[in-house]
Each structure stands twice: as C-alpha cells, then as structure tokens.
Scaffold this motif. Structure first.
Motif, PDB file in Angstrom:
ATOM      1  N   TRP A  53      41.151  33.375  42.782  1.00 17.20           N
ATOM      2  CA  TRP A  53      42.023  31.882  42.933  1.00 17.20           C
ATOM      3  C   TRP A  53      43.347  32.144  41.691  1.00 17.20           C
ATOM      4  O   TRP A  53      44.060  31.653  40.980  1.00 17.20           O
ATOM      5  CB  TRP A  53      42.445  30.531  43.938  1.00 17.20           C
ATOM      6  CG  TRP A  53      43.424  30.539  44.107  1.00 17.20           C
ATOM      7  CD1 TRP A  53      44.091  29.601  43.493  1.00 17.20           C
ATOM      8  CD2 TRP A  53      43.960  31.007  45.541  1.00 17.20           C
ATOM      9  NE1 TRP A  53      45.288  29.584  44.350  1.00 17.20           N
ATOM     10  CE2 TRP A  53      45.743  29.612  45.210  1.00 17.20           C
ATOM     11  CE3 TRP A  53      44.343  31.611  46.027  1.00 17.20           C
ATOM     12  CZ2 TRP A  53      46.278  29.940  46.263  1.00 17.20           C
ATOM     13  CZ3 TRP A  53      44.754  31.875  47.333  1.00 17.20           C
ATOM     14  CH2 TRP A  53      46.624  30.561  47.495  1.00 17.20           C
ATOM     15  N   SER A  54      42.487  31.947  40.704  1.00 17.01           N
ATOM     16  CA  SER A  54      43.104  31.234  39.717  1.00 17.01           C
ATOM     17  C   SER A  54      42.474  32.284  38.825  1.00 17.01           C
ATOM     18  O   SER A  54      42.941  31.911  37.247  1.00 17.01           O
ATOM     19  CB  SER A  54      42.705  29.500  38.971  1.00 17.01           C
ATOM     20  OG  SER A  54      41.094  30.214  38.766  1.00 17.01           O
ATOM     21  N   GLY A  55      41.361  32.661  38.651  1.00 16.92           N
ATOM     22  CA  GLY A  55      41.307  34.184  37.255  1.00 16.92           C
ATOM     23  C   GLY A  55      41.808  35.328  37.954  1.00 16.92           C
ATOM     24  O   GLY A  55      42.157  36.112  37.063  1.00 16.92           O
ATOM     25  N   GLY A  56      42.166  35.803  39.065  1.00 19.76           N
ATOM     26  CA  GLY A  56      42.266  36.929  39.093  1.00 19.76           C
ATOM     27  C   GLY A  56      41.638  38.096  39.020  1.00 19.76           C
ATOM     28  O   GLY A  56      42.378  39.337  39.257  1.00 19.76           O
ATOM     29  N   SER A  57      40.712  37.907  39.154  1.00 20.77           N
ATOM     30  CA  SER A  57      39.614  39.168  38.818  1.00 20.77           C
ATOM     31  C   SER A  57      39.360  39.337  40.388  1.00 20.77           C
ATOM     32  O   SER A  57      39.804  38.996  41.302  1.00 20.77           O
ATOM     33  CB  SER A  57      38.130  38.627  38.890  1.00 20.77           C
ATOM     34  OG  SER A  57      38.149  38.201  37.876  1.00 20.77           O
ATOM     35  N   THR A  58      39.822  40.753  40.824  1.00 22.06           N
ATOM     36  CA  THR A  58      39.773  41.750  42.297  1.00 22.06           C
ATOM     37  C   THR A  58      38.822  42.689  42.395  1.00 22.06           C
ATOM     38  O   THR A  58      37.651  42.995  41.623  1.00 22.06           O
ATOM     39  CB  THR A  58      41.072  42.351  42.499  1.00 22.06           C
ATOM     40  OG1 THR A  58      41.324  43.362  41.214  1.00 22.06           O
ATOM     41  CG2 THR A  58      42.188  40.702  42.240  1.00 22.06           C
ATOM     42  N   SER A  59      38.320  42.788  43.405  1.00 29.05           N
ATOM     43  CA  SER A  59      37.123  43.515  43.760  1.00 29.05           C
ATOM     44  C   SER A  59      37.506  44.243  45.363  1.00 29.05           C
ATOM     45  O   SER A  59      38.431  43.976  46.215  1.00 29.05           O
ATOM     46  CB  SER A  59      36.147  42.780  44.543  1.00 29.05           C
ATOM     47  OG  SER A  59      35.211  44.537  45.343  1.00 29.05           O
ATOM     48  N   TYR A  60      37.510  45.739  45.636  1.00 32.32           N
ATOM     49  CA  TYR A  60      38.601  46.698  46.478  1.00 32.32           C
ATOM     50  C   TYR A  60      37.224  47.007  47.445  1.00 32.32           C
ATOM     51  O   TYR A  60      36.065  48.085  46.646  1.00 32.32           O
ATOM     52  CB  TYR A  60      39.370  47.301  46.170  1.00 32.32           C
ATOM     53  CG  TYR A  60      40.641  47.120  45.661  1.00 32.32           C
ATOM     54  CD1 TYR A  60      40.870  46.688  44.361  1.00 32.32           C
ATOM     55  CD2 TYR A  60      42.000  46.599  46.418  1.00 32.32           C
ATOM     56  CE1 TYR A  60      41.819  46.072  43.095  1.00 32.32           C
ATOM     57  CE2 TYR A  60      42.470  45.419  45.917  1.00 32.32           C
ATOM     58  CZ  TYR A  60      42.460  45.263  44.561  1.00 32.32           C
ATOM     59  OH  TYR A  60      44.233  44.803  44.210  1.00 32.32           O
ATOM     60  N   ALA A  61      36.406  47.431  49.216  1.00 33.69           N
ATOM     61  CA  ALA A  61      36.154  48.542  48.919  1.00 33.69           C
ATOM     62  C   ALA A  61      36.798  49.787  48.854  1.00 33.69           C
ATOM     63  O   ALA A  61      37.939  50.396  48.347  1.00 33.69           O
ATOM     64  CB  ALA A  61      37.094  48.117  50.769  1.00 33.69           C
ATOM     65  N   ASP A  62      35.651  50.853  48.032  1.00 37.31           N
ATOM     66  CA  ASP A  62      36.227  52.272  48.490  1.00 37.31           C
ATOM     67  C   ASP A  62      37.271  53.044  48.621  1.00 37.31           C
ATOM     68  O   ASP A  62      38.348  53.440  47.943  1.00 37.31           O
ATOM     69  CB  ASP A  62      34.982  53.164  48.733  1.00 37.31           C
ATOM     70  CG  ASP A  62      33.974  52.305  47.514  1.00 37.31           C
ATOM     71  OD1 ASP A  62      32.512  52.981  47.281  1.00 37.31           O
ATOM     72  OD2 ASP A  62      34.079  51.378  46.494  1.00 37.31           O
ATOM     73  N   SER A  63      37.413  52.627  50.526  1.00 36.79           N
ATOM     74  CA  SER A  63      38.120  52.819  51.178  1.00 36.79           C
ATOM     75  C   SER A  63      39.468  52.890  50.648  1.00 36.79           C
ATOM     76  O   SER A  63      40.555  53.744  50.978  1.00 36.79           O
ATOM     77  CB  SER A  63      37.702  52.982  52.665  1.00 36.79           C
ATOM     78  OG  SER A  63      38.283  51.609  52.738  1.00 36.79           O
ATOM     79  N   VAL A  64      39.933  51.533  49.715  1.00 39.50           N
ATOM     80  CA  VAL A  64      41.673  51.311  49.614  1.00 39.50           C
ATOM     81  C   VAL A  64      41.684  51.153  48.226  1.00 39.50           C
ATOM     82  O   VAL A  64      42.703  51.366  47.793  1.00 39.50           O
ATOM     83  CB  VAL A  64      41.781  49.645  50.464  1.00 39.50           C
ATOM     84  CG1 VAL A  64      40.988  49.619  51.793  1.00 39.50           C
ATOM     85  CG2 VAL A  64      41.154  48.449  50.560  1.00 39.50           C
TER      86      VAL A  64
END
Length: 124
Positions: A53-64
């Motif tokens: 919420w505050s740091g802006g780090s993200t993660s995604y499934a490989d499919s997207v």
C-alpha cells in the motif's frame, strides 16, 4: 467493518483494455498489501497481481506480466488494475483483496477481506 468494492468490469474484444477499481473503506490501509485475484468458470481462484500500500512494490502472475499494471491511490484508498492486450483466457470474475500484513503474497489465504467481484469477459 472493512469493505472492498470492485468496479470497471465488462465485455471487451480481444486486444482491448479495461481498468478495474477497488475502493476500500472501514480502516487505515497503509500497513497492508492489496491484491487482485481471478476465478474463471470451473477453475480455482488464481493470483493476478499485488501491491504494497505505501511502498509501491508490485508482483504479477506470469500470465499477465507485461500486460497488466497494478497501482494504488492512497489518498483515495483505491487500488487499480489496468488490463491491456486482453485475451479470451483473461475471462473471469476478478476480486480485490486486502492482505493480512504488509508483505506481497500470492496465496489467497494471505488475504482476509475480499470484494464481491467484477466480471470481465473477453471475446475472440
């Protein structure tokens, strides 16, 4: 009482775009990660993307990865999922969820509050 309300789903042709929104209310969300999951007919719910919420780090499934972008507006307590280059296999009900802590996780049991879901249908 925590409430998560998704919006922005709909019917789109393959190659098109949609932006989903998740409006959060009921508590301070600055210490928690937020995630998007989806469930297609006959399949289990699957991780799509998550963001701190505050740091802006993200993660995604490989499919997207490379097609979807998760973001948040802390002032509005809202999380977004921008979906580009949509494919028929992206068709599903998309759910927003609040994490149990600040860490990004891909397992659905790491999230304790869920929205009602919004339908995304991609036609070929």
């Amino acid at each position: 009482q925590v409430q998560l309300v998704e919006s922005g789903g709909g019917l789109v042709q393959a190659g098109g775009s949609l932006r989903l929104s998740c409006a959060a209310s009921g508590r301070t969300f600055s210490s928690y990660a937020m995630g998007w999951f989806r469930q297609a007919p006959g399949k289990e719910r699957a991780f799509v993307a998550a963001i701190t919420w505050s740091g802006g780090s993200t993660s995604y499934a490989d499919s997207v990865k490379g097609r979807f972008t998760i973001s948040r507006d802390s002032a509005k307590n809202t999380v977004y999922l921008q979906m580009n280059s949509l494919k028929p296999e992206d068709t599903a009900v998309y759910y927003c969820a609040k994490g149990r802590d600040s860490s990004i996780r891909r397992m659905d049991y790491a999230y304790d509050y869920w929205g009602q879901g919004t339908q995304v249908t991609v036609s070929s």
